[in-house]
Design a protein around this motif. Structure first.
Motif, PDB file in Angstrom:
ATOM      1  N   GLY A   1       0.817  -1.223   0.000  1.00 39.21           N
ATOM      2  CA  GLY A   1       0.000   0.000   0.000  1.00 39.21           C
ATOM      3  C   GLY A   1       0.842   1.260   0.000  1.00 39.21           C
ATOM      4  O   GLY A   1       1.970   1.280   0.496  1.00 39.21           O
ATOM      5  N   ASP A   2       0.270   2.307  -0.559  1.00 37.71           N
ATOM      6  CA  ASP A   2       0.962   3.606  -0.567  1.00 37.71           C
ATOM      7  C   ASP A   2       1.070   4.135   0.851  1.00 37.71           C
ATOM      8  O   ASP A   2       0.249   3.813   1.706  1.00 37.71           O
ATOM      9  N   HIS A   3       2.037   4.979   1.068  1.00 37.55           N
ATOM     10  CA  HIS A   3       2.185   5.566   2.400  1.00 37.55           C
ATOM     11  C   HIS A   3       0.990   6.489   2.701  1.00 37.55           C
ATOM     12  O   HIS A   3       0.471   7.147   1.792  1.00 37.55           O
TER      13      HIS A   3
ATOM     14  N   SER B   1       0.790   9.267   3.943  1.00 33.40           N
ATOM     15  CA  SER B   1       0.987  10.709   3.756  1.00 33.40           C
ATOM     16  C   SER B   1       0.408  11.197   2.424  1.00 33.40           C
ATOM     17  O   SER B   1       0.210  12.392   2.236  1.00 33.40           O
ATOM     18  N   PHE B   2       0.109  10.268   1.489  1.00 33.67           N
ATOM     19  CA  PHE B   2      -0.468  10.683   0.205  1.00 33.67           C
ATOM     20  C   PHE B   2      -1.974  10.915   0.304  1.00 33.67           C
ATOM     21  O   PHE B   2      -2.568  11.478  -0.611  1.00 33.67           O
TER      22      PHE B   2
END
Ligand code: SF4
Ligand code: SF4
Lengths: 309, 222
Positions: free
Chosen positions: A111-113, A115-116
């Motif tokens: 998964g993307d961090h 913070s995005f």
């Protein structure tokens, strides 16, 4: 390769025919209509539909509930699961929940961090990583065991997939990383969107050199560009994305009202070229908020009608 | 060492409102090395607070003091009187020192003067970076001596993720991707083949997840 699950996607791949998958992002609200509409629009044109799991870390209706919707409509969902938001208890529990609805495909991701997304001040979990999740699902399925070793009554029957990004850095690790995912239990791979076909072919060559194309089904990922602006954004802003200058130039050189058509043309040309690459076993068409174009792409790329298995 | 960052004067000022005698209390080990809360920084903080008091026309006596370490009993003896004098303390120690001091002086109000940021190292003067999260079960032997728990934004045991770009982490161009560093070091050690060894699921019970931790060593007890 032998079929190990009731997954339609697995059956098509095992039969040697090119598979086609697509993805839908759930809505930012509780109305299921969007998922139903998207599913209905593309169901005749794809073999399975991935449901993203809070992609780019933006909170949405959950992947599991959306998959159940598709399943109840008679479609074949691929449950995407990221390790960002759930610990090992929740992951195993959701896998069982999905299995209770006979959801037969899962894609394991880190998964993307966060913070995005819309909860940048939140925690991330990452109790497991994507490789470890692959191992967990395989063990749950093949040995009928939880992480703790206890027996599972009616184990999940899931065809297990992972993502691969041939374009992320460092390049020399990209094939070893694929090998590692296969060792962890990945049976199919959906790649990051491909725009740099030369680099992708180089990656596939290295994949074949190690015989990995015979151990895993690789679906080449494609996302049609809607505009030159989108191409520039993907090139400069999206981590791990490789958009060559030619693609940006080709779209920029097209009148604004024709850029979307040109994006579709590029996508179809890419599929045609990728069909020639040994080891590419199908296509994963991610038309982001542009699902209505999937039927056209599939038809024009000569991938319609879809096989019946 | 433990790295800290000073709180703003305004934040500290707001916390000491209502007190008449305030002692700004430095800790001269870790947080002195990172120029955040040493005895020198305590002195400067006290004088800045005095200026603030003057500007705001508030009647308050602000003094400073400090010891070698606020996390060990033995150093406190020399300052007991100073601490008793004050009706509130601003501890410039890390969160450990603040709590330790509070436990020793149970009726003394205590405020933190710094934010404890991480366990890290001095890269060069003025630059500190995080290196360890005290997970309680060190895996550096499996990761070429670079910690993915502290230094990968997703603490991936088997990285890198697909967001690693030109050696940098997907969350910031200013942050090295820990897994790029691991791969570089494995390459330098001529051990890149080890990359393909799957690092098993981690036992996090020795980490924060297992609850507050304690080390007891009978052999060194007095
Ligand atoms: S593995 Fe654990 S103990 Fe070792 S450096 Fe990383 S966080 Fe610290
Ligand atoms: S880019 Fe590297 S450091 Fe950042 S999250 Fe991904 S693997 Fe971890």
């Amino acid at each position: 390769m032998n079929v190990k699950t009731p997954s339609k996607l697995e059956k098509i791949l095992a039969s040697g025919q090119l598979a086609v998958t697509s993805e839908c992002g759930p809505p930012r609200g509780s109305d299921p209509e969007g998922i139903i509409k998207k599913g209905t629009m593309i169901k005749e044109y794809v073999d399975a539909i991935n449901i993203t799991d809070n992609q780019t870390s933006v909170t949405r209706l959950c992947s599991l509930a959306s998959c159940i919707r598709l399943k109840l409509m008679g479609l074949e969902p691929v449950l995407q699961m990221v390790t960002r938001d759930r610990n090992r208890i929740a992951l195993q529990s959701d896998i069982l929940g999905a299995a209770s609805f006979d959801i037969f495909n899962i894609l394991c991701l880190s998964g993307d961090h966060q913070s995005f997304g819309d909860c940048a001040t939140g925690q991330n979990v990452h109790d497991l990583d994507s490789m470890q999740l692959l191992q967990v699902v395989r063990r749950m399925r093949d040995e009928g065991k939880f992480i703790g070793g206890e027996e599972i009554k009616r184990p999940p029957r899931m065809f297990v997939g992972a993502a691969a990004n041939p374009f992320a850095d460092p390049f020399e690790i990209r094939v070893p990383r694929l090998a590692k995912k296969i060792a962890a239990g990945a049976e199919f791979i959906q790649t990051q969107c491909i725009y740099n076909l030369d680099r992708f072919e180089e990656w596939m060559k290295r994949v074949r050199d190690r015989g990995l194309h015979e151990k895993v089904y690789i679906l080449a990922g494609l996302t049609p560009m809607k505009s030159a602006g989108m191409a520039k954004y993907m090139k400069n802003r999206v981590p791990g994305m490789d958009v060559p200058d030619e693609v940006v130039k080709r779209l920029s050189g097209t009148p604004k009202d024709k850029q979307a058509d040109e994006g579709i043309n590029i996508c179809i040309e890419s599929i045609e070229r990728l069909k020639q690459v040994e080891g590419v076993r199908g296509f994963h068409i991610m038309a982001i908020e542009w699902e209505e174009k999937v039927p056209e792409i599939v038809q024009r790329a000569g991938l319609y009608p879809r096989p019946v298995v | 060492m433990i790295v800290g960052k000073q709180k703003s004067i305004d934040e500290v000022w707001a916390m000491i409102q209502g007190y008449k005698k305030v002692l700004v209390f430095g800790c001269n080990t870790c947080v002195a090395v990172c120029h955040a809360g040493g005895n020198k920084e305590a002195e400067v903080m006290a004088s800045m607070l005095r200026m603030k008091a003057k500007q705001e026309n508030v009647d308050i006596d602000i003094q400073d003091s400090g010891i070698e370490r606020q996390c060990e009993h033995e150093f406190f003896e020399s300052v007991t009187e100073r601490i008793e004098w004050a009706d509130a303390i601003v501890s410039m120690a890390c969160g450990i020192g603040v709590q330790f001091t509070a436990e020793k002086f149970s009726t003394k109000p205590l405020m933190p003067g710094i934010n404890t940021t991480f366990l890290g190292a001095t890269e060069k003067p003025g630059v500190w970076t995080e290196k360890c999260q005290a997970c309680g079960n060190c895996i550096l032997g499996m990761t070429a001596g670079i910690c993915p728990i502290a230094r990968c934004a997703k603490r991936l045991m088997n990285g890198p993720c697909g967001g690693s770009t030109k050696g940098k982490c997907e969350i910031s161009k200013d942050l090295d991707c820990a897994w790029q560093l691991i791969i570089d070091r494995l390459t330098a050690l001529n051990r890149l083949n080890e990359y393909e060894t799957l690092i098993p699921i981690k036992d996090w019970s020795t980490d924060r997840a297992g609850g507050p931790r304690k080390v007891v060593r009978e052999d060194v007890m007095v």
